[in-house]
Design a protein around this motif. Structure first.
Motif, mmCIF file in Angstrom:
data_model
loop_
_atom_site.group_PDB
_atom_site.id
_atom_site.type_symbol
_atom_site.label_atom_id
_atom_site.label_comp_id
_atom_site.label_asym_id
_atom_site.label_seq_id
_atom_site.Cartn_x
_atom_site.Cartn_y
_atom_site.Cartn_z
ATOM 1 N N ARG A 1 15.379 2.355 12.956
ATOM 2 C CA ARG A 1 14.929 3.220 11.869
ATOM 3 C C ARG A 1 15.897 4.390 11.662
ATOM 4 O O ARG A 1 16.195 4.784 10.528
ATOM 5 C CB ARG A 1 13.538 3.738 12.210
ATOM 6 C CG ARG A 1 12.829 4.268 11.005
ATOM 7 C CD ARG A 1 11.457 4.784 11.351
ATOM 8 N NE ARG A 1 11.089 5.792 10.375
ATOM 9 C CZ ARG A 1 10.616 5.496 9.178
ATOM 10 N NH1 ARG A 1 10.456 4.241 8.831
ATOM 11 N NH2 ARG A 1 10.312 6.449 8.318
ATOM 12 N N ASP B 1 0.842 -1.187 0.000
ATOM 13 C CA ASP B 1 0.000 0.000 0.000
ATOM 14 C C ASP B 1 0.889 1.252 0.000
ATOM 15 O O ASP B 1 1.798 1.355 0.829
ATOM 16 C CB ASP B 1 -0.842 -0.071 1.282
ATOM 17 C CG ASP B 1 -1.877 1.017 1.324
ATOM 18 O OD1 ASP B 1 -1.898 1.810 0.382
ATOM 19 O OD2 ASP B 1 -2.652 1.052 2.292
ATOM 20 N N PRO C 1 0.216 -4.594 6.400
ATOM 21 C CA PRO C 1 -0.367 -5.240 5.225
ATOM 22 C C PRO C 1 -0.717 -6.690 5.535
ATOM 23 O O PRO C 1 -0.271 -7.254 6.520
ATOM 24 C CB PRO C 1 0.739 -5.144 4.181
ATOM 25 C CG PRO C 1 1.981 -4.930 4.932
ATOM 26 C CD PRO C 1 1.603 -4.205 6.172
ATOM 27 N N GLN D 1 4.515 5.807 5.215
ATOM 28 C CA GLN D 1 4.638 5.958 6.666
ATOM 29 C C GLN D 1 5.863 5.237 7.215
ATOM 30 O O GLN D 1 6.571 5.766 8.074
ATOM 31 C CB GLN D 1 3.376 5.439 7.348
ATOM 32 C CG GLN D 1 3.358 5.799 8.825
ATOM 33 C CD GLN D 1 2.113 5.302 9.516
ATOM 34 O OE1 GLN D 1 1.211 4.759 8.885
ATOM 35 N NE2 GLN D 1 2.047 5.491 10.813
ATOM 36 N N MET E 1 -3.512 2.910 10.764
ATOM 37 C CA MET E 1 -2.758 2.226 9.695
ATOM 38 C C MET E 1 -2.376 0.838 10.146
ATOM 39 O O MET E 1 -1.600 0.663 11.083
ATOM 40 C CB MET E 1 -1.497 3.045 9.388
ATOM 41 C CG MET E 1 -0.672 2.493 8.248
ATOM 42 S SD MET E 1 -1.450 2.791 6.680
ATOM 43 C CE MET E 1 -1.308 1.183 5.935
ATOM 44 N N THR E 2 -2.938 -0.155 9.549
ATOM 45 C CA THR E 2 -2.615 -1.520 9.950
ATOM 46 C C THR E 2 -1.532 -2.083 9.035
ATOM 47 O O THR E 2 -1.288 -1.565 7.950
ATOM 48 C CB THR E 2 -3.849 -2.425 9.848
ATOM 49 O OG1 THR E 2 -4.383 -2.298 8.540
ATOM 50 C CG2 THR E 2 -4.910 -1.994 10.848
ATOM 51 N N ALA F 1 0.397 4.188 1.062
ATOM 52 C CA ALA F 1 0.352 4.901 2.344
ATOM 53 C C ALA F 1 1.252 4.219 3.367
ATOM 54 O O ALA F 1 1.946 4.883 4.154
ATOM 55 C CB ALA F 1 -1.084 4.949 2.851
ATOM 56 N N TYR F 2 1.269 2.881 3.330
ATOM 57 C CA TYR F 2 2.122 2.110 4.243
ATOM 58 C C TYR F 2 3.586 2.414 3.975
ATOM 59 O O TYR F 2 4.372 2.655 4.892
ATOM 60 C CB TYR F 2 1.820 0.628 4.039
ATOM 61 C CG TYR F 2 2.589 -0.316 4.917
ATOM 62 C CD1 TYR F 2 2.196 -0.549 6.225
ATOM 63 C CD2 TYR F 2 3.697 -0.996 4.432
ATOM 64 C CE1 TYR F 2 2.887 -1.423 7.023
ATOM 65 C CE2 TYR F 2 4.397 -1.873 5.219
ATOM 66 C CZ TYR F 2 3.988 -2.079 6.519
ATOM 67 O OH TYR F 2 4.677 -2.934 7.305
#
Lengths: 149, 356, 123
Positions: free
Chosen positions: B131, A78, B4, A84, B1-2, A80-81
């Motif tokens: 990160r 996705d 995928p 982010q 936001m989960t 958006a994923y």
């Protein structure tokens, strides 16, 4: 997504840890114990690496997001994923646990060798690597050392 | 936001982990130490495959070489010198350890429910330091492989510590088992025989190739998976293969135990020396940005590595190269010394048996 | 074209995997050391060859193909040599091949089973 799917790796880590711990506790053989310790150590490695996995991520070797490989990876996710959680358009897995475990594995084999060397020396001194028999040998030796009454 | 949807690789993850559980159970059951060691070798190979699925090619590399290669050989050497089978433990003496392991496992599974989901990109572990390394590595260090960048530069001091631990293990094994064969008697003739022609020819072809591969892994480390640890173990495997096929005497003639010991210590000296040079040039310990003085940096041709317009971090580049070299020296020499220790002990034992 | 290559490559990989499974079955079911080595080493090289061929078709043509070729050459060198060394060691430690008629599927019975009962599985 059920609990067992999201925590499956951790359950396996605990099972492997229990197997290693059980070998260390129950076996009297020094070499078998070292193998159990190696199993235990490996379960820790599995735990760290499981932790560092990011869904949809790739190995932490910098890719060009515009290149063919970067495009193919981004197409599966996705946008958006990626926006982010990605770094410059590519989602990577966490490299920090990899660094820790990489060195730990090599140090692990070095310490395993030290443990096995100790087992070899124990065998040369006591004629056995079973801890019960080592106890018996040292008991006999202690009795012989005592002056006769 | 989960996160995928679970990828196809999750199925692979589950299958490989179940194989690991089966292998661990077999290690618990078996009384034969030979079987346990070989099962551990398979275990390492399966877990190396699993590590590839987990996006950790560097670790997979290390695990495959170390777990399936070196540690198997060392453990086999150890059971050769001790004995190959564990005494049967009565079920009564397994109850308490079983309960204890079960208790610890139960507590851990209870505690585990608070852990973040597998693969969660927003978990604390994945959202702070890790990160930050990913974001800054290319700018600060310029090595595409972030694992190498973190290992060699950001956490260079930590890696120095690991290298010293490996040297300490080398010294420990050498002190306990001796530095190599001391026996005056030749090993019993006829045991290897002359049936190993195929093996000898193959080994003769493979040893240089493996060393070449080790060098590739060494110098390719900041571009792809690889680095000093993996390369060191691979190089040691080549020497050990030579010793296994041609005999310890041939190998010690080529690489004397004294040389191996010296190289192991020298590797740490190289590593720490890089740090000292950085201090002398006005930086901190292992601060590679100060490794090269501006005069030296000016002498490097602009197009030495690819694009001349792209800025290069020459200090970081050469610093990581140098410390990886130190790691390579220490790791390979340590593995060779450990092998010499175990193998030399075996020859000593055989010679003592013959003398009797 | 790319689609066809994908299916052929995938098919080759699956075929290689099946061959390896067959080899594992052989290692489990064959009666003595030598037939087991035979099963393991033949399917090992064959399965790896099929899988590497499949991977070569799936991946882009170039450096990766060369690397796969090198891996294949390495397997072709080491696997037969390992099988040879294994058989050598087995012979050296006193294992002799089982010759004559015996049942493959039965338990570890005597080597000289009745000829008619084992006619098909003659080794």
């Amino acid at each position: 997504m059920s609990w067992i799917a999201t925590h499956f790796n951790y359950v396996v880590v605990v099972i492997l840890m229990m197997a290693g711990l059980f070998i260390v506790f129950s076996s009297g053989n020094l070499i078998k114990r070292m193998i159990g310790l190696a199993l235990f150590q490996s379960s820790t490695a599995l735990f760290y690496i499981s932790f560092g996995k990011v869904s949809g991520g790739t190995a932490a070797i910098t890719l060009d997001a515009q290149g063919a490989e970067g495009q193919a990876l981004a197409a599966q996710l996705d946008p958006a994923y990626v926006a982010q959680f990605g770094v410059e358009g590519v989602v990577y897995s966490n490299p920090l646990p990899h660094v820790l475990i990489l060195t730990a594995i090599v140090v692990g084999v070095a310490t395993l060798a030290v443990g096995l060397a100790i087992a070899v020396r124990v065998r040369e001194s006591y004629g056995t690597v079973e801890s019960d028999e080592i106890d018996a040998v040292s008991r006999v030796a202690a009795e012989q050392a005592e002056p006769a009454p | 936001m989960t996160a995928p949807v679970l990828e196809a690789s999750f199925a692979l993850n589950v299958a490989l982990l179940l194989m690991l559980v089966v292998l661990a159970a077999a290690v618990v059951w078996t009384r034969s130490l030979l079987a346990a060691i070989l099962l551990m070798s398979v275990y390492s190979l399966v877990s190396a495959t699993w590590l590839m699925v987990m996006d950790a090619p560097d670790v997979a590399f290390t695990e495959a070489v170390v777990g399936a290669g070196i540690s198997t050989i060392v453990a086999l050497g150890a059971i050769l010198l001790t004995r190959g089978e564990a005494v049967r433990v009565s079920w009564k003496r397994q109850v308490v350890p079983g309960l204890l392991a079960g208790l610890v496992g139960g507590l851990l599974i209870y505690a585990m429910s608070g852990l973040p989901d597998f693969g969660d990109p927003a978990s604390p572990a994945n959202s702070h330091v890790g990160r930050a390394y990913l974001e800054t590595a290319k700018r600060d260090i310029g090595a595409p492989n972030v694992v190498t960048a973190v290992l060699g530069s950001y956490r260079g001091f930590d890696t120095l510590g690991e290298t010293v631990v490996i040297l300490a293990a080398c010294i420990g094994v050498a002190l306990m088992l001796g530095f190599g064969p001391r026996a005056t008697l030749a090993p019993p003739a006829g045991a290897p025989g002359d049936h190993h022609v195929v093996l000898r020819v193959t080994a003769k072809m493979l040893v240089p190739l493996i060393i070449l591969f080790a060098l590739y892994v060494q110098f390719h480390g900041d571009l792809g998976a690889g680095g000093g640890f993996q390369a060191g173990v691979i190089a040691a495997v080549a020497i050990i293969l030579h010793a296994l096929v041609f005999g310890l005497r041939e190998t010690t003639a080529a690489i004397p135990p004294q040389a191996a010991r010296a190289v192991a210590a020298l590797g740490v000296v190289v590593y720490a020396g890089v740090g000292i040079v950085c201090i002398v040039n006005g930086g901190g310990f292992l601060d590679y940005d100060h490794l090269l003085t501006p005069q030296i940096e000016a002498m490097i041709p602009a197009g030495l590595l690819g694009d001349p317009d792209k800025p290069h971090h020459w200090g970081q580049y050469f610093g990581i190269l140098a410390i990886e070299l130190g790691v390579l020296m220490t790791v390979s020499a340590t593995m060779i010394t450990i092998f010499y220790g175990f193998a030399g002990r075996t020859i000593d034992a055989i010679a003592a048996e013959l003398r009797r | 074209m790319a689609d066809a290559l994908f299916w052929i490559g995938g098919g080759l990989i699956v075929a290689g995997a099946m061959l390896s499974v067959l080899g594992a079955a052989g290692v489990l079911r064959f009666p003595d050391v030598y037939t087991r080595i035979h099963a393991a080493s033949l399917t090992d090289t064959g399965g790896a060859t099929l899988m590497l061929l499949g991977m070569g078709l799936l991946g882009p043509f170039g450096l990766i193909t060369l690397k796969l070729l090198l891996v294949w050459a390495f397997i072709m060198l080491t696997s037969p040599a390992a099988a040879n060394a294994l058989a050598n060691a087995a012979f050296g430690s006193g294992h002799r091949p089982r010759i004559g008629n015996f049942q493959i599927m039965g338990e570890d019975k005597a080597t000289d089973a009745a000829p008619e009962s084992a006619g098909k599985e003659r080794a």
